[in-house]
Design an enzyme around this catalytic site. Structure first.
Site, PDB file in Angstrom:
ATOM      1  N   GLU A 228       0.545  -1.218  -0.301  1.00  0.00           N
ATOM      2  CA  GLU A 228       0.230  -0.109  -0.092  1.00  0.00           C
ATOM      3  C   GLU A 228       0.947   1.474  -0.171  1.00  0.00           C
ATOM      4  O   GLU A 228       1.839   1.476   0.749  1.00  0.00           O
ATOM      5  CB  GLU A 228      -0.786  -0.168   1.060  1.00  0.00           C
ATOM      6  N   GLU A 233      -2.588  11.418   3.182  1.00  0.00           N
ATOM      7  CA  GLU A 233      -3.512  11.300   4.144  1.00  0.00           C
ATOM      8  C   GLU A 233      -3.579  12.521   5.172  1.00  0.00           C
ATOM      9  O   GLU A 233      -2.283  13.080   5.485  1.00  0.00           O
ATOM     10  CB  GLU A 233      -3.362  10.103   5.185  1.00  0.00           C
TER      11      GLU A 233
END
Length: 340
Positions: A228, A233
């Site tokens: 990932e 974020e």
């Protein structure tokens, strides 16, 4: 007397045999390495190496790739955009494995080509040929998240040249928030390149927008074995702090490999969030400033195809407690561009 002559003759024969024995193997000598970079922006470099006594040549191209050549001729393509220098190591080997090594520096230009993009110029639902959706809550998506993802235009729409992913406080599907999680899975995936996303992030304590990528083999190997790459974020409880993170076996969840960078106005201005990814490294940026770097190797799962995801989550293990006064939030995206 005859016996003595035979003995002398035997010694002479043995001496001749010893003098005729093959000399001991030595390391290759006079190793010369030549490199010819392309001038057409293709990133290609041709190599020729010669050495006395060499039977093979091992090239380490300085970008995570290597090659063994019997005749010293080799070629590779460097796919990092722009003009970059690489340290190339060539090891010449003799028959018995003795080696001689030489290192050179090559400078080569690779012109990135746009291979996939969405400029969000057509109002209405997002382009169904480019985007699909994860739906529902799926047991909190492994993070105890509170939103229910839909494919409704209320949660994801294109208007005025921007994609808007909208988090809404409303009862739906047994949950109190709706949102959208858009992805290119089964529509477009890729290995290596540069991803750029220009976005303005939502406000509100509990919001958790993300621009990220998952390995396309997640359906067979699972997570985190698929790998990932979190390009961006952001947490509503920690305004303007941009997280860049990688998850893989041994470095996932709370033990992930990441870093963060604080910027001035993530929720009031657009910024470009990007990643450069190739066989040698992964670099994650905000507005061209590097947030995080890792060396890529065959030991970690970042050498196969990935797909892109855009979403806003609400609450959960990372985002934390939710402000009940938050009734809605939007992540606006100007464009998504993928270069190789």
């Amino acid at each position: 007397m005859l016996t003595l002559l035979l003995i002398v003759a035997g010694v002479s024969i043995q001496s001749c045999k010893k003098s005729e024995s093959k000399p001991a193997d030595t390391a290759p000598a006079n190793l010369v390495v030549n490199a010819v970079p392309s001038t057409d922006g293709s990133g290609k470099v041709s190599f020729t190496s010669t050495a006395d006594g060499a039977v093979s040549y091992v090239y380490n191209f300085g970008n995570g790739n290597s090659l063994t050549s019997a005749n010293g001729v080799a070629e590779t393509v460097y796919t990092l955009g722009g003009t970059n220098s690489y340290t190339v190591t060539v090891t010449a080997k003799s028959t018995s494995g003795l080696t001689t090594t030489k290192t050179i520096t090559v400078t080569v230009t690779y012109v990135l080509k746009l291979v996939w993009a969405d400029e969000f110029n057509t109002d209405g639902a997002p382009d169904a040929t480019k985007w699909g959706y994860d739906m529902g809550n799926n047991n909190g998506w492994g993070n105890n998240e509170l939103e229910y993802y839909t494919n409704r235009i209320e949660n994801a729409a294109v208007a005025g040249g921007f994609l808007k992913i909208n988090l809404i406080k409303e009862p739906f599907g047994g949950f109190n928030y709706t949102s959208a999680r858009m992805l290119t899975k089964d529509k477009f995936d890729f290995k290596y390149g540069r991803v750029e996303v220009k976005a303005k992030l939502p406000e509100g304590v509990g919001t958790w927008p993300a621009i990220w990528m998952l390995g396309s083999d997640i359906g067979t190997v699972g997570w985190p074995a698929c790998g990932e790459i979190d390009i961006m974020e952001h947490l509503g409880r920690d305004l303007n702090n941009i997280y860049a993170t990688l998850h893989y076996p041994g470095r996932s969840g709370g033990n992930a490999n990441g870093n963060s960078k604080r910027i001035a106005d993530a929720t009031t201005a657009f910024h470009v969030y990007s990643v450069e990814w190739d066989a040698a490294f992964i670099k994650i940026y905000v507005d061209g400033d590097m947030v995080h770097y890792i060396a890529n190797t065959p030991a970690i799962p970042f050498n196969h195809n990935f797909f892109l995801i855009l979403n806003i989550a609400m609450g959960g293990n990372f985002a934390g407690a939710v402000d009940p006064a938050v009734t809605g939030a939007s992540m606006q995206i100007d464009y998504v561009r993928i270069y190789q």
